[in-house]
Design an enzyme around this catalytic site. Sequence first.
Site, PDB file in Angstrom:
ATOM      1  N   HIS A  47       8.444 -11.369   6.263  1.00 34.13           N
ATOM      2  CA  HIS A  47       7.133 -11.074   5.681  1.00 34.13           C
ATOM      3  C   HIS A  47       6.854  -9.575   5.661  1.00 34.13           C
ATOM      4  O   HIS A  47       6.373  -9.010   6.640  1.00 34.13           O
ATOM      5  CB  HIS A  47       6.068 -11.807   6.520  1.00 34.13           C
ATOM      6  CG  HIS A  47       4.677 -11.708   6.007  1.00 34.13           C
ATOM      7  ND1 HIS A  47       3.745 -12.705   6.202  1.00 34.13           N
ATOM      8  CD2 HIS A  47       4.014 -10.749   5.334  1.00 34.13           C
ATOM      9  CE1 HIS A  47       2.605 -12.351   5.662  1.00 34.13           C
ATOM     10  NE2 HIS A  47       2.743 -11.156   5.136  1.00 34.13           N
ATOM     11  N   HIS A  74      -0.073 -17.277   2.446  1.00 32.61           N
ATOM     12  CA  HIS A  74      -0.957 -16.520   3.340  1.00 32.61           C
ATOM     13  C   HIS A  74      -2.179 -17.390   3.665  1.00 32.61           C
ATOM     14  O   HIS A  74      -2.965 -17.719   2.775  1.00 32.61           O
ATOM     15  CB  HIS A  74      -1.444 -15.239   2.670  1.00 32.61           C
ATOM     16  CG  HIS A  74      -0.479 -14.106   2.748  1.00 32.61           C
ATOM     17  ND1 HIS A  74       0.726 -14.097   2.114  1.00 32.61           N
ATOM     18  CD2 HIS A  74      -0.564 -12.902   3.410  1.00 32.61           C
ATOM     19  CE1 HIS A  74       1.351 -12.949   2.366  1.00 32.61           C
ATOM     20  NE2 HIS A  74       0.597 -12.207   3.151  1.00 32.61           N
ATOM     21  N   GLU A  77      -5.498 -15.935   8.143  1.00 30.94           N
ATOM     22  CA  GLU A  77      -5.532 -14.501   8.466  1.00 30.94           C
ATOM     23  C   GLU A  77      -6.987 -14.030   8.371  1.00 30.94           C
ATOM     24  O   GLU A  77      -7.649 -13.796   9.370  1.00 30.94           O
ATOM     25  CB  GLU A  77      -4.640 -13.713   7.491  1.00 30.94           C
ATOM     26  CG  GLU A  77      -4.649 -12.208   7.740  1.00 30.94           C
ATOM     27  CD  GLU A  77      -4.096 -11.394   6.561  1.00 30.94           C
ATOM     28  OE1 GLU A  77      -4.049 -11.896   5.423  1.00 30.94           O
ATOM     29  OE2 GLU A  77      -3.751 -10.213   6.790  1.00 30.94           O
ATOM     30  N   ASP A 106       4.406  -6.987   7.768  1.00 31.24           N
ATOM     31  CA  ASP A 106       3.344  -7.111   6.756  1.00 31.24           C
ATOM     32  C   ASP A 106       3.292  -5.901   5.797  1.00 31.24           C
ATOM     33  O   ASP A 106       3.905  -5.940   4.747  1.00 31.24           O
ATOM     34  CB  ASP A 106       1.991  -7.367   7.418  1.00 31.24           C
ATOM     35  CG  ASP A 106       1.039  -8.161   6.519  1.00 31.24           C
ATOM     36  OD1 ASP A 106       1.473  -8.642   5.459  1.00 31.24           O
ATOM     37  OD2 ASP A 106      -0.151  -8.315   6.880  1.00 31.24           O
TER      38      ASP A 106
HETATM   39  N1  LIG Z   1      -2.076  -8.750   4.973  1.00 35.34           N
HETATM   40  C1  LIG Z   1      -2.213  -9.206   3.726  1.00 35.34           C
HETATM   41  N2  LIG Z   1      -2.919 -10.327   3.485  1.00 35.34           N
HETATM   42  C2  LIG Z   1      -3.061 -10.794   2.242  1.00 35.34           C
HETATM   43  N3  LIG Z   1      -2.557 -10.203   1.164  1.00 35.34           N
HETATM   44  C3  LIG Z   1      -1.861  -9.082   1.342  1.00 35.34           C
HETATM   45  N4  LIG Z   1      -1.250  -8.275   0.462  1.00 35.34           N
HETATM   46  C4  LIG Z   1      -0.700  -7.259   1.141  1.00 35.34           C
HETATM   47  N5  LIG Z   1      -0.943  -7.388   2.459  1.00 35.34           N
HETATM   48  C5  LIG Z   1      -1.674  -8.526   2.613  1.00 35.34           C
HETATM   49 ZN   LIG Z   2       1.135 -10.391   4.097  1.00 35.42          ZN
END
Ligand SMILES: Nc1ncnc2[nH]cnc12
Ligand SMILES: [Zn+2]
Length: 322
Positions: free
Chosen positions: A11, A189, A192, A270
């Site tokens: 990721h 995703h 988060e 990330d």
């Molecule tokens: N942490 C993240 N969460 C969602 N979309 C993203 N695009 C880039 N980084 C991201």
């Molecule tokens: Zn991400």
Amino acid sequence: MTRHLKKAELHCHIEGATPPELALAQAGKYGLDVSEIIRDGAYVWTDFTSFVKCYDAVASLFRTEEDYALLAEAYLTELAAAGTIYSEIIVSPDHGNTIGLGADAYLRGLAAGIEAARAKTGIEGRMLITIIRHMGPEAAERTALYAAKRAHPLVTGFNLAGEERMHRVADFTRSFDIARDAGLGLTIHAGELSGAFSVRDALDHVRPSRISHGVRAIEDVDLVKRIADEGVVLETCPGSNVALQVFPDFAAHPLRALRDAGCRVTLNSDDPPFFHTSLLQEYEIASQVMGFSDAEIDSMTRTAIEAAFVDEPTRTRLLAAL
Ligand SMILES: Nc1ncnc2[nH]cnc12
Ligand SMILES: [Zn+2]
């Protein structure tokens, strides 16, 4: 110290891996002013919304196949120097289209960078095409149809990123059906910026083998049990989570709790320079701050290879390299 450990990641958003120095060089190349997004050598953002704005501005500094090749090669070469044997980069053909480069050339450039890094260092790389929540389901479906054409053999997976507080996973099921039918590995995703319900949505509507982040599943004990029972792999990114204030600090991060509950977890970067981290630093945090033993960290790396979107001979070779 974790420098001696082999590493793998599932990721990393490729434009999000741009070091500020490279962004400045790209801006110089095209005569662009980036003083709004880079100050004192660091990216300027304060929350997820401004982070996305900054990310998109950085993406717009890459305009040719060669620019993207340079970015991918530089990133993967740095990973390899830190002991990384495998990396999945999240790519967005929409960025290639926005800049007028086109999706095919965007992927060709990135693939050339992956192949150059492999030739130099042996690191294996794959690309996951992402759709972007805040661009909506129609744009997502167009991107899914493009991904399904399998424009490059190094494209092996499909993701959903962007503003998690917009739309529900159910709005994107057609896109995921298209990607699944094309044989792409699926991850989403979730958990988060939004809570456990978002992870549950992803599992109920799409059943991906992996969840990107997924850490806020910790808010729902039944969901944590389901993730463990179903063997869903979590691509955790602790440095990102703390930078975006999903958790106030590493002591409050649920990586240890999720692992202890039987969830399959992995370490990921990330958008490393945006969040003042790197894959090596994520391994260091796991070791020195969260107190994971080398054996525990190795098992996360093994989980990443087990869950990687690669053909079986490649997986066997990568597992043997651990
Ligand atoms: N942490 C993240 N969460 C969602 N979309 C993203 N695009 C880039 N980084 C991201
Ligand atoms: Zn991400």
